[in-house]
Design an enzyme around this catalytic site. Structure first.
Site, PDB file in Angstrom:
ATOM      1  CB  CYS A   1      -0.956  -0.003   1.187  1.00 47.25           C
ATOM      2  SG  CYS A   1      -2.310  -1.175   1.003  1.00 47.25           S
TER       3      CYS A   1
ATOM      4  CB  ALA B   1      -0.209   1.255  -4.139  1.00 48.12           C
ATOM      5  CD  GLU B   2      -1.299   7.302   0.240  1.00 47.13           C
ATOM      6  OE1 GLU B   2      -1.640   8.471   0.460  1.00 47.13           O
ATOM      7  OE2 GLU B   2      -1.676   6.339   0.914  1.00 47.13           O
ATOM      8  CB  SER B   3       5.163   5.917  -2.983  1.00 46.47           C
ATOM      9  OG  SER B   3       5.301   5.881  -1.574  1.00 46.47           O
TER      10      SER B   3
ATOM     11  CB  SER C   1       1.292  10.481  -3.972  1.00 47.88           C
ATOM     12  OG  SER C   1       0.268  10.005  -3.138  1.00 47.88           O
TER      13      SER C   1
END
Length: 147
Positions: free
Chosen positions: A64, A67-69, A72
Site C-alpha cells: 500500500c 502504491a500510494e507513493s 501520489s
C-alpha cells in the site's frame, strides 16, 4: 507534498528528471526506487527483503505504501504547477504472496480531472505475476490554498 515536489521540473514530454524527484523518508526506509515518472505513468520498485510480515511474505502495508507513493507522484506531476495532490482514498487487493526479489509498481490514470485524480496501480513480482491491484484517489488542491 513538499516544496521540492511542487518545484520539480519535467521535460517536454511531462517526464520528471528522476534526479530531481523528491526523496520521501518512508520511501527511503522501504527501499523504493523510481524508474520512470510522468503524469501518465510512474514506475517504481521495492525489495521484498526488509518489507515482510512475520511469516516471510511481503507485508500488505508495504504494498500500500508503494502504491500510494507512485500514485501520489503521478498525481502531483499531473497537478503541477498550480495544484498539488493530497491522497484521500486508497484500496488494495492482494492477489498472491511474495517472499523474495523485488516488486514493481506501475501507476496509470483512471481519471484525471480538475479537482481530483485517480490512479490504478498494478504491482507485480520479478516474473511479472500480479501481486496486488490498488486504486488511489487524490484531491488536487490549489497551491495558494491555506494548509
Amino acid at each position: 507534498m513538499t516544496e521540492q515536489a511542487r518545484d520539480a521540473t519535467a521535460d517536454d514530454g511531462g517526464r520528471l528528471d528522476l534526479a530531481n524527484l523528491p526523496k520521501a523518508p518512508l520511501d527511503a526506509t522501504l527501499g523504493i526506487e523510481y524508474l520512470e515518472a510522468g503524469p501518465e505513468r510512474v514506475v517504481a520498485r521495492m525489495p521484498v527483503e526488509g518489507n515482510t510480515q512475520p511469516f516471510g511474505l511481503l507485508h500488505g502495508g508495504a504494498s500500500c505504501v508503494l502504491a500510494e507513493s507512485v500514485g501520489s507522484v503521478a498525481a502531483t506531476l499531473y497537478a503541477q504547477p498550480d495544484r498539488y495532490a493530497v491522497g484521500v482514498d486508497i484500496n488494495a487487493t492482494h492477489h498472491r504472496g511474495v517472499r523474495e526479489g523485488h516488486v514493481t509498481a506501475v501507476a496509470t490514470p483512471a481519471h484525471l480531472g480538475r479537482g481530483s485524480a485517480s490512479y490504478e496501480i498494478v504491482i507485480t513480482d520479478d516474473t511479472g505475476r500480479r501481486v496486488c491491484t490498488a486504486r488511489l484517489t487524490c484531491f488536487l488542491v490549489p497551491s495558494d490554498a491555506k494548509r
